[in-house]
Design a protein around this motif. Structure first.
Motif, short mmCIF file in Angstrom:
data_model
loop_
_atom_site.label_atom_id
_atom_site.label_comp_id
_atom_site.label_asym_id
_atom_site.label_seq_id
_atom_site.Cartn_x
_atom_site.Cartn_y
_atom_site.Cartn_z
N HIS A 185 -5.11 -6.66 -8.10
CA HIS A 185 -3.67 -6.51 -7.87
C HIS A 185 -2.92 -7.63 -8.56
CE1 HIS A 185 -5.57 -4.70 -4.16
NE2 HIS A 185 -4.97 -3.66 -4.71
N SER A 204 -0.96 -5.02 3.32
CA SER A 204 -1.36 -4.47 2.02
C SER A 204 -2.27 -5.46 1.30
CB SER A 204 -0.11 -4.22 1.16
OG SER A 204 0.85 -3.46 1.85
N ARG A 255 0.85 -1.17 0.00
CA ARG A 255 0.00 0.00 0.00
C ARG A 255 0.90 1.23 0.00
NH1 ARG A 255 -3.80 -0.52 5.11
NH2 ARG A 255 -2.34 1.12 5.75
#
Lengths: 319, 319
Positions: A63, A57, A16
């Motif tokens: 992702h 994260s 993150r």
């Protein structure tokens, strides 16, 4: 597939943006993790075989789409609820966590929180710092740990260490877990409600999953009762936080030691004025000693992967 | 000597006027303790064979002079530095304490303070309550207990229980005591300076006497070093408090968990702003459960005395 010549650059950091991070292991191992600001990032992103996920994260489908060559996801924390395991399984991606590297810290902290709530250590410290000792003389008594029935929710690597630490205090220890463990001397309850009914305190240290979400709910809190204490060092969402706050504010629960919350870093403001609650900012497993242990496990998993050796702490995605 | 007919009134309460006290055991046993405000007080004072000393109320020669018939002094606390033992010996008066009735509480609290200082539990709680978590995000890391060398100053009833509780945390345990104990597996150091040199933390839980006054002095603090931690649940005067404050303020010591102080209820004001110090108002052994234990021991000692049976927890005045 990457060959032996380019595996130096075959691992990439995923984090993150606000999750600041230094690379304590970068000099020790065979790859060079890089950051999104690096001009070579798009190249490495497209070719990385290993994705290193920093702390909590999130790593979801969108992702994973950014890493088309990923074969291994290496988590740097003990928990893995931030990684979409079903998606990894569907893409045939293996996943590792730091296993039990932080477990001793977690167990130590659980005992610290339990003692702190029972014996009112933080509250007493606040009392003295406020200059009240010479004024009020005495401070409300806490309760003794010995003789209490402590229920452990999740007898995994942390829970087992919690139990071992509790033994010399003279507690009666019981637990609930997915399965009864044949090797342990503690009473097993097949569900958390029965455990709560037979416990004075509950220590919540299981993994967060769909099955364990809000495992500590209104019924469990009711069963634990007015003098009951909850310690949560697992994940915030293991506890129905709104119900917990209601019980604490209404005096329907004895106290709580909370290292984790449902919407960190937000803490329900009602808790901030209660003397029977000890609050900490998700730090149960963070000591430099354990961080070093965790980084060793991360390094060992990555090294093992590139050397085609067995991974150290692979998560079973078919459980 | 009192005979069997008047032993109902042969015990008397001795307490500091500000030491409020209720009589939890009065209805259970064979005597009727009374207070200075009672019109019969002068009669009972003159004839009492047993003096019950409430908490740390001083009992010196001038107090003993008020009780010309006293044969037994019954302390209601574990420590007995407030009782003039030499004077009791000279007058052939026997003395009892509550023995190990509060020892588990003391040991539990010592572990709580050690974990709290090492892992910064109270400081983290303060951090969150101040609303700093969403602002500063992270909190300075504490240190791990496992692997640390913990030195126990005084391996008596509390110290022994502290050691047992520390074992599952994976600490290396050593101790100093008047004598080496043959039955324990921990390293023995003949003096506290050697112990401090070989320890990361010291837990002070010996009795206060002329020999142990300021046993934790400048040299010991220097030997313990910059990362060293002191936990004191014994008596304030076991530690040279002025030196301790200097070391903590100057960053020459890692931290301290202090339940006792030299001039209670006064706490050195320099300590009140330090984040590596946990302070509590002399409450390590105060839980309702242990208080009940202690009162049972008090009752048993008095009963044994009047029945001419052996006392339960008599202090050896010839040691």
């Amino acid at each position: 597939m990457a060959n032996n010549n380019n595996h130096l650059y075959a691992a990439i950091i995923h984090r993150r943006p606000d999750f600041k991070f230094s690379f304590p292991w970068a000099k020790h191992i065979i790859f060079n993790p890089i950051e999104p600001s690096d001009p070579l990032y798009p190249v490495h992103r497209a070719s990385a075989r290993v994705v290193i996920v920093i702390g909590p994260s999130p790593l979801k489908a969108e992702h994973l789409d950014q890493y088309p060559c990923v074969e291994l996801v290496v988590g740097t924390s003990a928990g893995y609820d931030h990684i979409d395991l079903a998606e990894c399984r569907a893409r045939n991606i293996r996943v590792t966590s730091t296993g039990s590297a932080y477990s001793e810290d977690g167990a130590d902290y659980a005992i610290g929180l339990l003692l702190d709530v029972l014996r009112r250590v933080s509250a007493a410290d606040r009392f003295v710092r406020a200059g009240l000792w010479p004024v009020k003389d005495s401070y409300p008594l806490g309760n003794k740990l010995g003789g209490k029935r402590v229920g452990i929710v999740g007898l995994g690597s942390i829970g087992t260490l919690v139990a071992k630490r509790l033994e010399p205090f003279g507690c009666t220890i019981a637990y609930t877990s997915r399965n009864k463990k044949s090797q342990v001397p503690y009473a097993f309850y097949p569900n958390v409600l029965d455990l709560a009914t037979n416990s004075d305190s509950l220590i919540v240290c299981c993994a967060l999953s769909e099955k364990t979400h809000h495992i500590i709910n209104r019924d469990v809190l009711t069963a634990l009762g007015k003098n009951g204490i909850i310690v949560n060092i697992g994940r915030g969402a293991l506890v129905d936080e709104k119900e917990l706050v209601k019980f604490l504010v209404g005096g329907e629960l004895g106290g709580a030691g909370l290292d984790v919350f449902e919407n960190e870093p937000e803490v329900p403001k009602e808790l901030l004025t209660l003397d029977n609650v000890v609050i900490s900012p998700h730090k149960a497993v963070l000591t430099p000693e354990s961080f070093a242990n965790g980084m060793e496990v991360v390094t060992a998993n990555i090294t093992a992967f590139f050397l085609n050796k067995p991974l150290l702490s692979e998560i079973n995605l078919y459980d």
